[in-house]
Scaffold this motif. Structure first.
Motif, PDB file in Angstrom:
ATOM      1  N   HIS A  27       0.827  -1.202   0.000  1.00 23.30           N
ATOM      2  CA  HIS A  27       0.000   0.000   0.000  1.00 23.30           C
ATOM      3  C   HIS A  27       0.866   1.260   0.000  1.00 23.30           C
ATOM      4  N   GLU A  28       1.880   1.281   0.857  1.00 16.01           N
ATOM      5  CA  GLU A  28       2.767   2.444   0.925  1.00 16.01           C
ATOM      6  C   GLU A  28       3.533   2.641  -0.387  1.00 16.01           C
ATOM      7  N   TRP A  29       4.059   1.562  -0.934  1.00 16.66           N
ATOM      8  CA  TRP A  29       4.816   1.702  -2.179  1.00 16.66           C
ATOM      9  C   TRP A  29       3.925   2.116  -3.344  1.00 16.66           C
ATOM     10  N   ALA A  30       2.684   1.672  -3.327  1.00 21.08           N
ATOM     11  CA  ALA A  30       1.741   2.130  -4.358  1.00 21.08           C
ATOM     12  C   ALA A  30       1.552   3.635  -4.239  1.00 21.08           C
ATOM     13  N   GLY A  31       1.487   4.136  -3.011  1.00 24.02           N
ATOM     14  CA  GLY A  31       1.370   5.579  -2.797  1.00 24.02           C
ATOM     15  C   GLY A  31       2.594   6.332  -3.285  1.00 24.02           C
ATOM     16  N   TYR A  32       3.792   5.800  -3.014  1.00 26.31           N
ATOM     17  CA  TYR A  32       5.024   6.441  -3.495  1.00 26.31           C
ATOM     18  C   TYR A  32       5.069   6.468  -5.021  1.00 26.31           C
ATOM     19  N   ILE A  33       4.666   5.364  -5.625  1.00 27.31           N
ATOM     20  CA  ILE A  33       4.668   5.299  -7.094  1.00 27.31           C
ATOM     21  C   ILE A  33       3.655   6.285  -7.658  1.00 27.31           C
ATOM     22  N   ALA A  34       2.480   6.372  -7.028  1.00 22.40           N
ATOM     23  CA  ALA A  34       1.460   7.335  -7.484  1.00 22.40           C
ATOM     24  C   ALA A  34       2.004   8.758  -7.421  1.00 22.40           C
ATOM     25  N   ALA A  35       2.661   9.098  -6.312  1.00 17.85           N
ATOM     26  CA  ALA A  35       3.228  10.448  -6.179  1.00 17.85           C
ATOM     27  C   ALA A  35       4.284  10.691  -7.250  1.00 17.85           C
ATOM     28  N   ALA A  85     -14.651  19.751 -19.292  1.00 24.15           N
ATOM     29  CA  ALA A  85     -15.042  18.949 -18.126  1.00 24.15           C
ATOM     30  C   ALA A  85     -13.978  17.900 -17.828  1.00 24.15           C
ATOM     31  N   GLY A  86     -13.443  17.293 -18.865  1.00 23.14           N
ATOM     32  CA  GLY A  86     -12.365  16.319 -18.686  1.00 23.14           C
ATOM     33  C   GLY A  86     -11.129  16.971 -18.090  1.00 23.14           C
ATOM     34  N   ALA A  87     -10.829  18.192 -18.510  1.00 20.00           N
ATOM     35  CA  ALA A  87      -9.683  18.924 -17.971  1.00 20.00           C
ATOM     36  C   ALA A  87      -9.875  19.201 -16.482  1.00 20.00           C
ATOM     37  N   ALA A  88     -11.082  19.621 -16.108  1.00 18.15           N
ATOM     38  CA  ALA A  88     -11.368  19.866 -14.692  1.00 18.15           C
ATOM     39  C   ALA A  88     -11.245  18.571 -13.893  1.00 18.15           C
ATOM     40  N   MET A  89     -11.682  17.466 -14.479  1.00 14.36           N
ATOM     41  CA  MET A  89     -11.583  16.172 -13.816  1.00 14.36           C
ATOM     42  C   MET A  89     -10.123  15.771 -13.637  1.00 14.36           C
ATOM     43  N   ILE A  90      -9.300  16.039 -14.640  1.00 18.00           N
ATOM     44  CA  ILE A  90      -7.869  15.730 -14.523  1.00 18.00           C
ATOM     45  C   ILE A  90      -7.262  16.471 -13.338  1.00 18.00           C
ATOM     46  N   LEU A  94      -5.744  14.596 -10.092  1.00 15.44           N
ATOM     47  CA  LEU A  94      -4.330  14.781  -9.747  1.00 15.44           C
ATOM     48  C   LEU A  94      -4.179  15.349  -8.333  1.00 15.44           C
ATOM     49  N   LEU A  95      -4.960  16.378  -8.019  1.00 14.35           N
ATOM     50  CA  LEU A  95      -4.862  16.989  -6.695  1.00 14.35           C
ATOM     51  C   LEU A  95      -5.304  16.028  -5.595  1.00 14.35           C
ATOM     52  N   THR A  96      -6.376  15.302  -5.832  1.00 11.32           N
ATOM     53  CA  THR A  96      -6.868  14.364  -4.825  1.00 11.32           C
ATOM     54  C   THR A  96      -5.894  13.214  -4.624  1.00 11.32           C
ATOM     55  N   MET A  97      -5.352  12.686  -5.718  1.00 11.70           N
ATOM     56  CA  MET A  97      -4.378  11.593  -5.593  1.00 11.70           C
ATOM     57  C   MET A  97      -3.114  12.077  -4.887  1.00 11.70           C
ATOM     58  N   LEU A  98      -2.669  13.279  -5.219  1.00  7.02           N
ATOM     59  CA  LEU A  98      -1.474  13.824  -4.579  1.00  7.02           C
ATOM     60  C   LEU A  98      -1.712  14.044  -3.081  1.00  7.02           C
ATOM     61  N   ALA A  99      -2.872  14.576  -2.719  1.00  2.00           N
ATOM     62  CA  ALA A  99      -3.207  14.786  -1.308  1.00  2.00           C
ATOM     63  C   ALA A  99      -3.329  13.453  -0.579  1.00  2.00           C
ATOM     64  N   THR A 100      -3.868  12.446  -1.242  1.00  2.00           N
ATOM     65  CA  THR A 100      -3.979  11.114  -0.644  1.00  2.00           C
ATOM     66  C   THR A 100      -2.592  10.538  -0.395  1.00  2.00           C
ATOM     67  N   ALA A 101      -1.714  10.667  -1.382  1.00  3.97           N
ATOM     68  CA  ALA A 101      -0.347  10.164  -1.227  1.00  3.97           C
ATOM     69  C   ALA A 101       0.386  10.928  -0.116  1.00  3.97           C
ATOM     70  N   VAL A 153     -10.859   9.792   3.790  1.00  2.00           N
ATOM     71  CA  VAL A 153     -11.825  10.631   3.072  1.00  2.00           C
ATOM     72  C   VAL A 153     -11.311  10.918   1.655  1.00  2.00           C
ATOM     73  N   LEU A 154     -10.033  11.242   1.540  1.00  2.00           N
ATOM     74  CA  LEU A 154      -9.447  11.523   0.223  1.00  2.00           C
ATOM     75  C   LEU A 154      -9.469  10.287  -0.670  1.00  2.00           C
ATOM     76  N   ALA A 155      -9.174   9.121  -0.099  1.00  2.00           N
ATOM     77  CA  ALA A 155      -9.209   7.881  -0.884  1.00  2.00           C
ATOM     78  C   ALA A 155     -10.626   7.604  -1.378  1.00  2.00           C
ATOM     79  N   ASN A 156     -11.619   7.831  -0.521  1.00  2.00           N
ATOM     80  CA  ASN A 156     -13.013   7.635  -0.942  1.00  2.00           C
ATOM     81  C   ASN A 156     -13.430   8.676  -1.978  1.00  2.00           C
TER      82      ASN A 156
END
Length: 198
Positions: A27-35, A85-90, A94-101, A153-156
């Motif tokens: 789980h931790e390494w997946a987070g590092y790779i995501a970041a 809309a796709g750009a806003a989703m990107i 990105l921000l949510t994944m980065l905050a989660t990591a 919360v961020l992961a959800n």
């Protein structure tokens, strides 16, 4: 490059989600790779190919809302790159994944939480007699619970955004008669037609 990033991030998020309770190491390494992937994508968004650049597809809130109004009316333009809309989703993904990591990184070593700047509390704590070491340790423990909750919360939220993203891709695929998921594998979309936005 964008397609490789996209599918790598899909796999890494799935691994992180599925191993959250099963394997802290994976789980931790997946987070590092995501970041790391996000870091590469941010650089590629500045210097990469035409459709990968943020300057090509990011638009302001008014343009995004106007596009969404057109979607509701069923007459949105087809974009060869990312639609507003796709750009806003990107950006949201990105921000949510980065905050989660980041919150996961904080949780990996609780002393990191204690080093965060103290957030002013609304009600003053009644611990004026405690020495600084005890206060530092207590802040770390209290902060760990709050950061852990924020991480969940961020992961959800990330999962909700992924579902919305897939729904948006499906809608655009139906509306514009092209398989966008396949295009994200092959890199091929049908040629531009009159009225399409390059």
């Amino acid at each position: 490059m964008v397609r490789l990033f996209h599918w790598s991030l899909v796999v890494v998020f799935a691994v992180a989600w599925l191993t959250a309770e099963e394997s802290a190491f994976v789980h931790e390494w997946a987070g590092y790779i995501a970041a790391g992937l996000i870091g590469v994508r941010l650089v590629w968004g500045l210097v990469g190919s035409h459709y990968a650049r943020f300057s090509q597809f990011l638009r302001g809130p008014s343009a995004t809302l106007a596009y969404l109004r057109e979607v509701v009316k069923g007459r949105e333009a087809r974009y060869l790159g990312h639609n507003p809309a796709g750009a806003a989703m990107i950006v949201a993904l990105l921000l949510t994944m980065l905050a989660t990591a980041f919150t996961g990184w904080l949780l990996e070593n609780p002393t990191r939480i204690a080093m965060l700047p103290e957030v002013p509390s609304i009600i003053a704590p009644a611990n004026a007699d405690e020495d600084e070491d005890e206060e530092y340790a207590e802040r770390g423990e209290e902060g760990e619970g709050a950061i852990e909750e924020l991480h969940e919360v961020l992961a959800n939220l990330m999962l909700v955004l992924v579902v919305l993203h897939v729904a948006g891709v499906a809608l655009a695929s139906v509306r514009h008669r092209e398989n966008l998921a396949r295009a994200m594998v092959t890199g091929l979309k049908r040629p531009a037609e009159p009225g399409d936005v390059a």
